[in-house]
Design a protein around this motif. Structure first.
Motif, short mmCIF file in Angstrom:
data_model
loop_
_atom_site.label_atom_id
_atom_site.label_comp_id
_atom_site.label_asym_id
_atom_site.label_seq_id
_atom_site.Cartn_x
_atom_site.Cartn_y
_atom_site.Cartn_z
N GLN A 136 -0.75 1.72 -2.78
CA GLN A 136 -2.20 0.96 -3.40
C GLN A 136 -1.77 0.01 -4.70
OE1 GLN A 136 -5.42 2.69 -4.91
NE2 GLN A 136 -4.33 4.77 -6.66
N ARG A 137 -2.16 -1.21 -4.30
CA ARG A 137 -2.23 -2.65 -5.18
C ARG A 137 -3.17 -2.33 -6.63
NH1 ARG A 137 1.93 -6.29 -6.14
NH2 ARG A 137 1.06 -8.27 -7.20
N ARG A 138 -2.77 -2.22 -7.78
CA ARG A 138 -3.30 -2.31 -8.85
C ARG A 138 -3.10 -3.11 -9.38
NH1 ARG A 138 -5.37 3.03 -11.23
NH2 ARG A 138 -4.81 4.32 -9.06
N CYS A 175 0.79 5.32 -6.24
CA CYS A 175 0.41 6.12 -4.77
C CYS A 175 -0.71 6.47 -4.51
CB CYS A 175 0.90 7.53 -4.80
SG CYS A 175 1.43 8.38 -3.84
N LEU A 176 -1.09 6.11 -3.21
CA LEU A 176 -2.69 6.90 -2.97
C LEU A 176 -2.77 7.86 -2.67
CD1 LEU A 176 -3.30 4.12 0.06
CD2 LEU A 176 -5.07 4.90 -2.28
N ASP A 177 -1.99 8.83 -3.03
CA ASP A 177 -2.30 10.91 -3.07
C ASP A 177 -2.06 10.85 -4.54
OD1 ASP A 177 -1.95 13.80 -3.14
OD2 ASP A 177 -0.04 13.70 -2.05
N PRO A 178 -4.32 11.18 -4.67
CA PRO A 178 -4.42 11.84 -6.22
C PRO A 178 -3.44 13.12 -6.88
CG PRO A 178 -5.97 12.65 -4.50
CD PRO A 178 -4.97 11.48 -3.41
N GLU A 179 -3.03 13.76 -5.85
CA GLU A 179 -1.75 15.10 -6.83
C GLU A 179 -1.06 13.92 -7.06
OE1 GLU A 179 -3.22 17.79 -6.39
OE2 GLU A 179 -5.16 16.99 -5.82
N VAL A 185 2.34 12.86 -9.48
CA VAL A 185 2.14 12.47 -10.15
C VAL A 185 2.06 10.66 -10.32
CG1 VAL A 185 3.79 13.73 -11.49
CG2 VAL A 185 5.16 12.22 -9.87
N HIS A 186 2.31 9.72 -9.47
CA HIS A 186 2.91 7.99 -8.91
C HIS A 186 1.43 7.81 -8.94
CE1 HIS A 186 6.68 8.00 -10.21
NE2 HIS A 186 6.90 9.07 -9.33
N HIS A 187 0.79 8.28 -8.92
CA HIS A 187 -1.44 7.66 -8.49
C HIS A 187 -1.44 7.06 -9.99
CE1 HIS A 187 -4.99 7.94 -6.90
NE2 HIS A 187 -5.53 8.55 -7.92
N ALA A 188 -1.38 7.66 -11.35
CA ALA A 188 -1.14 6.82 -12.60
C ALA A 188 -1.02 5.49 -12.23
CB ALA A 188 -0.93 7.70 -13.21
N ALA A 218 1.88 3.19 -11.96
CA ALA A 218 3.11 3.77 -12.24
C ALA A 218 4.38 3.03 -11.44
CB ALA A 218 3.31 4.90 -10.81
N PHE A 219 4.47 2.36 -10.82
CA PHE A 219 5.24 0.58 -9.74
C PHE A 219 4.56 -0.67 -10.74
CE2 PHE A 219 4.62 4.60 -6.31
CZ PHE A 219 6.13 5.29 -7.34
N PRO A 220 5.57 -0.64 -11.35
CA PRO A 220 4.98 -1.68 -12.59
C PRO A 220 6.13 -3.00 -11.56
CG PRO A 220 7.15 -1.04 -13.37
CD PRO A 220 6.81 0.22 -12.87
#
Length: 318
Positions: free
Chosen positions: A23-25, A31-35, A37-40, A43-45
């Motif tokens: 998902q775009r922030r 990551c779209l998966d709330p479980e 670690v890259h959901h934060a 996470a991916f700059p």
């Protein structure tokens, strides 16, 4: 240049760890998966136009290096310190790659097939046709940003959907990854059924890229690396004469403590490369500077017996 646009690339991207959608922030992707670690958030700059899709906990790529302006861009410029005419003697056109890439392009299916370039920060020697073909959508990534890539990633965890590309080009890359088998497994995963792979990997070459150089393969070892692929063609990229050039280059470097002197010696001894043509194919396989493999995806693996029987070098008994 036939680079795929962002609108064509974005739907193929997934989380490199769990492979869920992204998902775009405001400050990057997550990551779209709330479980996961890259959901934060962040996470991916995103650096410039390049999303950095790296699981930093499992990669030699660090967040600091990926975001550092000093270390994250590859412009493709030569840094060997030699004039252009000498550079051409040191690194002439790779005719083997050019021939095999033409075979690959002719074998690609349908309209607008997708071709993934792994480690594609620069256009590889002899593979220019891939970028010139208007029928091909080229998707490239590397651990640095580049004008010919769409995202930054680690090849051990390619952030693309399974069965999403028609071909993969991985030229002079597998020696620079920690676990080549894992990278080839990822290549197999992202390829569609019967998708194509073209690889070039060194056999007898000295260390290059310093701390980021790990592995060499014999012809049989290279074939076994691609054991879940059907072979279309394979053989030496360059033979014993070219291998001797590498040795002379590095001998002079060692004696003079100067890399430019080594490259100049390689340029002066360019004629050794012509000896490759005089060496029979079976001897060349045992003493090649580098090797290539062109194949198509399959599910069945080669057995141990098959890889022993595969050997085609000059040291066959009987």
């Amino acid at each position: 240049m036939a680079l795929a646009g962002w609108d064509e690339t974005r739907p193929l991207l997934v989380c490199p760890l769990c492979r869920a959608d992204l998902q775009r922030r405001s400050d990057g992707l997550s990551c779209l998966d709330p479980e996961c670690v890259h959901h934060a958030p962040s996470a991916f700059p995103v650096v410039g136009r390049w999303p950095v899709l790296v699981d930093f906990e499992s990669s030699v790529v660090t967040r600091d290096s990926a975001l550092s302006p000093e270390g994250r861009t590859d412009t493709g410029r030569s840094a060997d310190g030699l004039p252009a005419p000498l550079r051409r003697l040191v690194k002439p056109l790779n005719h083997v790659a050019a021939r095999n890439v033409e075979l690959l392009l002719r074998a690609l299916p349908g309209q607008k097939p997708r071709l993934l370039v792994v480690g594609g920060a620069t256009v590889g020697n002899g593979v220019d046709a891939v970028y010139r073909d208007p029928n091909v959508q080229v998707i490239g990534f590397d651990i640095v940003t580049s004008p010919v890539t769409q995202f930054v990633a680690d090849a051990h965890r390619i952030p693309l959907r399974s069965a999403s590309v028609d071909a993969v080009l991985v030229q002079a890359v597998l020696e620079h990854v920690l676990d080549p088998s894992s990278v080839v497994a990822e290549i197999h995963r992202v390829l569609k059924d019967e998708g194509l792979v073209y690889s070039e990997t060194p056999f007898l070459q000295q260390v290059h890229a310093g701390a980021h150089d790990f592995t060499r393969f014999t012809a049989s070892g290279h074939r076994f690396l691609f054991r879940r692929f059907e072979e279309i063609a394979s053989g030496p990229v360059a033979g014993p004469g070219t291998q001797l050039l590498w040795s002379m280059d590095h001998l002079v470097r060692g004696l003079t403590r100067n890399a430019v002197a080594g490259r100049a010696a390689r340029a002066a001894l360019f004629w050794l490369r012509a000896l490759d043509r005089l060496v029979p194919a079976d001897f060349a396989l045992d003493d090649a500077s580098a090797l290539y493999f062109l194949g198509s995806k399959r599910e069945r693996e080669m057995s141990a017996g098959e890889i022993i029987a595969y050997y085609r070098g000059a040291q066959r008994s009987g």
